[in-house]
Design a protein around this motif. Structure first.
Motif, PDB file in Angstrom:
ATOM      1  N   GLY A 311       0.800  -1.216   0.000  1.00  0.00           N
ATOM      2  CA  GLY A 311       0.000   0.000   0.000  1.00  0.00           C
ATOM      3  C   GLY A 311       0.833   1.266   0.000  1.00  0.00           C
ATOM      4  O   GLY A 311       0.288   2.369   0.044  1.00  0.00           O
ATOM      5  N   GLY A 422     -11.872  -1.431  -4.037  1.00  0.00           N
ATOM      6  CA  GLY A 422     -11.218  -0.217  -3.562  1.00  0.00           C
ATOM      7  C   GLY A 422     -11.751   1.099  -4.062  1.00  0.00           C
ATOM      8  O   GLY A 422     -11.225   2.156  -3.707  1.00  0.00           O
ATOM      9  N   GLU A 424     -14.106   4.161  -3.892  1.00  0.00           N
ATOM     10  CA  GLU A 424     -14.923   4.766  -2.849  1.00  0.00           C
ATOM     11  C   GLU A 424     -15.793   5.910  -3.349  1.00  0.00           C
ATOM     12  O   GLU A 424     -16.719   6.329  -2.665  1.00  0.00           O
ATOM     13  CB  GLU A 424     -14.020   5.279  -1.711  1.00  0.00           C
ATOM     14  N   ARG A 447      -5.488   1.704  -6.315  1.00  0.00           N
ATOM     15  CA  ARG A 447      -5.924   0.881  -5.181  1.00  0.00           C
ATOM     16  C   ARG A 447      -6.799  -0.269  -5.656  1.00  0.00           C
ATOM     17  O   ARG A 447      -6.631  -1.415  -5.216  1.00  0.00           O
ATOM     18  CB  ARG A 447      -6.692   1.757  -4.189  1.00  0.00           C
ATOM     19  N   ARG A 460      -4.439  -1.102   1.434  1.00  0.00           N
ATOM     20  CA  ARG A 460      -4.900   0.280   1.500  1.00  0.00           C
ATOM     21  C   ARG A 460      -3.728   1.239   1.295  1.00  0.00           C
ATOM     22  O   ARG A 460      -2.722   1.142   2.000  1.00  0.00           O
ATOM     23  CB  ARG A 460      -5.546   0.562   2.854  1.00  0.00           C
TER      24      ARG A 460
END
Length: 668
Positions: A311, A422, A424, A447, A460
């Motif tokens: 990440g 991932g 959002e 992501r 993340r």
């Protein structure tokens, strides 16, 4: 009576002096930002200044700073008892500290020669140095030194750097409203920073203008016009060049985390350890500069690269030139076009579809309640009028097949998978979502592609690994957050499909030739060529490249494969130059089969178009292809299908048995 009055003056002066000591001009300790290997990226408050002569500083600014900091600057000899009394009076009347008792010469002595300690000994030194400055220099020289010395927040020291930092202009160009706002910052840069507290800065500006009116420097009408003029102070780092967008996000994060100390990043002496890799960042910046050198100056772009295993954000570019525009396009939402399709195909593989499943690209119309029928077309505006395997449909980016697949799975399924992987940002559950019609950010895209690169595991993204204060105490520490969001076999099959994008026949084949290592990715081009994308990855690095105009009425005039993919490939080649050329690990129970691109069946020596595809063992096609065959049995089988596509399985089996008596019957 005279003795009493003298005593009152002395007490008042001492009180005002104590008030001044309670709120001295800030003497910041620089904070430092380090990359993942401990190399210094930036020093956030490194006395960034550009000294200029007094003649190159706007008279508006000269008057404004005198009005608010030392109205009797030209009358006193460095120490001003009248000013002390006036400050005390104004502070008592306001019920808060609105004016200090120190003169400009005292502040200059304090900033240039003394440390931050608050003792009687230090105050005596300050007074002595003040007298020496007044003896040695003229008022104009003292004012020039002062304006070049003081701190204005955001790492900007001196009026020239402050003018450039907040208003993108030189000190000589500052108008009355800008000058009053900058003069108002000096008393408390953290509190009156106009980029983070515009309302507070406006109140302070109004106070400065009022003092200028009282002193006869400007008219009430001039003050009114200055107050009413819209100002747009910039939130930027003074003089920041390397990894500027990344560092700006670090500062923004600290300001949000410590809202009571908005200037902590510049004045707190922090050691901020980040995930950035300077080698990768420099490769990105160099590639960007070379790519945009011959482009329209208004064309913009973004790049984000992160390690899907941890990440760690390894590089971030939010635009071509941070000094020209601080808008971070790496975190801005734009439609991704077909770069959104991999989430749909991951959902399909999980639901029993395979790389060999065929869907037709042909004219189709979908009824939408309350709207005209939706009739998707291919990129060229037409149709292929033939079946596509899902693998070929993905690497050639067929739109009609993607919409039909979304129709069969349901748009809510696509939304759920994009969320799981991932994404959002808000997503509109329409059939057209398969074509990337909801806006997302480049950071979200890397992501969400991460699980495809990392065996179905989502890491993340984060920017900061550790923050230490001046004494070495840990204020924050972060570590990778991993979550299994896809079956490893599903992730691998989609990756195998996306490898075709960079191979002959794929929409980014030319870019694939620039990167001599296993890689996968997807192009994206939005309607009317407004935006161009490429999101691609190796096992070590996922990178999203976005190119487009901030003015969405303009077109980039090229596809993602033509514009974004070559930039991506050149960057990846440079960034991974010293990394091993690892291929994606093959999960257990994955097998590879050559299939015929025309019908998705097992390829034969007579198949004219053959694709190697990955399958979960037991889901691979077992029937041989017939479309490419010119043998008697192939022709007979093709004729049978053309006569009746709803033939009975037993009839098909009998035909195959007649042609090849040694064939064994399987559950197909």
């Amino acid at each position: 009576m005279k003795k009493m009055l003298l005593l009152l003056l002395i007490v008042a002066g001492l009180l005002a002096g104590c008030t001044s000591l309670a709120l001295p001009p800030e003497l910041p300790t620089p904070s430092k930002v380090f990359d993942a290997q401990g190399r210094l990226i930036a020093t956030l408050s490194p006395q960034k200044r550009i000294p200029v002569p007094l003649k190159d500083i706007s008279p508006n600014m000269q008057q404004a700073i005198v009005a608010i900091e030392d109205a009797r600057f030209y009358q006193h000899h460095g120490i001003d008892p009248v000013g002390l009394l006036r400050a005390l009076y104004h502070n008592i009347r306001a019920g808060k500290i609105v004016e200090g008792g120190s003169t400009i010469t005292q502040q200059l002595a304090k900033n240039m020669f003394l440390g931050p300690e608050r003792t009687a000994r230090r105050k005596i030194k300050e007074l002595w140095l003040t007298i020496q400055l007044e003896r040695r220099y003229s008022k104009q020289e003292i004012l020039q030194m002062y304006l070049n010395q003081i701190y204005f927040g955001q790492g900007a020291y001196g009026i020239e750097m402050a003018a450039r930092t907040y208003f993108d202009k030189s000190a000589r160009e500052l108008d009355l409203g800008e000058s009053a706002m900058l003069a108002g910052i000096v008393r408390a840069p953290s509190l009156y920073n106009p980029a983070t507290n515009l309302n507070g800065a406006r109140e302070r500006q109004s106070l400065v203008l009022q003092r200028m009116v009282e002193l006869g420097m400007i008219t009430p009408e001039e003050a009114r016009e200055a107050r009413q003029k819209p100002l747009h102070p910039q939130n930027r780092l003074a003089g920041q060049t390397r990894a500027a967008y990344f560092v700006a996000e670090i500062v923004k994060y600290l300001q949000e985390k410590f809202p009571d100390q908005p200037d902590l990043a510049y004045t707190g002496g922090l050691h901020i350890h980040t995930t950035l890799d300077l080698d990768v960042q420099e490769a990105a910046e160099k590639t960007f500069q070379e790519n945009f050198a011959q482009q329209d100056p208004a064309l913009e772009g973004a790049l984000v690269a992160y390690d899907p295993r941890t990440g760690h954000v390894k590089a971030m570019i939010g635009g071509k030139d941070f000094s020209r525009s601080q808008f971070n396009r790496a975190l801005a939402r734009n439609q991704p076009g077909s770069a959104f399709k991999p989430f749909l195909y991951a959902a399909a593989i999980d639901r029993g579809y395979t790389a060999a499943t065929t869907l037709e690209c042909k004219p189709v119309s979908y009824e939408i309640p309350g709207q005209p029928p939706y009739q998707p077309r291919d990129f060229n505006g037409g149709y292929h009028n033939r079946p596509f395997t899902l693998k070929e449909a993905l690497y050639t980016s067929d739109n009609v097949v993607a919409v039909e697949l979304n129709n069969r799975l349901g748009p809510q399924t696509l939304v759920a998978y994009a969320r799981r992987m991932g994404i959002e940002s808000p997503l509109r559950p329409y059939l057209s979502l398969a074509l990337g019609t909801s806006e997302v950010t480049p950071l979200e895209m890397v992501r969400a592609y991460g699980p495809l690169a990392n065996g179905g595991v989502l890491a993340r993204p984060f920017l900061i690994t550790k923050i230490l204060d001046q004494k070495g105490r840990v204020l924050e520490e972060n570590s990778p957050q991993l979550q299994q969001v896809l079956d490893p076999k599903t992730a691998y099959i989609v990756t195998d499909m996306l490898k075709g994008v960079l191979q002959p026949g794929g929409t980014a084949a030319a870019a694939g030739a620039l990167l001599d290592r296993p890689a996968a990715g997807k192009t994206g081009t939005t309607a009317h060529f407004r935006d161009a994308w490429f999101v691609g990855y190796t096992p070590q690095l996922v990178t999203a490249v976005y190119i487009g105009y901030d003015d969405k009425s303009r077109s980039v005039g090229a596809t993602g494969g033509q514009l974004a993919a070559p930039l991506w490939a050149k960057f990846m080649a440079a960034a991974l130059r010293d990394e091993p050329e690892d291929d994606f690990p093959v999960p257990e129970d994955i097998i590879f089969v050559d299939i015929c691109a025309d019908d998705g069946l097992r390829a034969t020596p007579f198949s004219s178009r053959v694709i190697k595809a990955a399958f979960v063992k037991g889901t691979e096609p077992t029937l041989p292809s017939f479309w490419g065959s010119t043998t008697p049995w192939g022709l007979k089988l093709r004729d049978l299908l053309q006569q009746d596509v709803n033939f009975l399985p037993e009839e098909l089996w009998k035909t195959l048995k007649d042609l090849d008596p040694g064939m064994e019957k399987k559950n197909h």
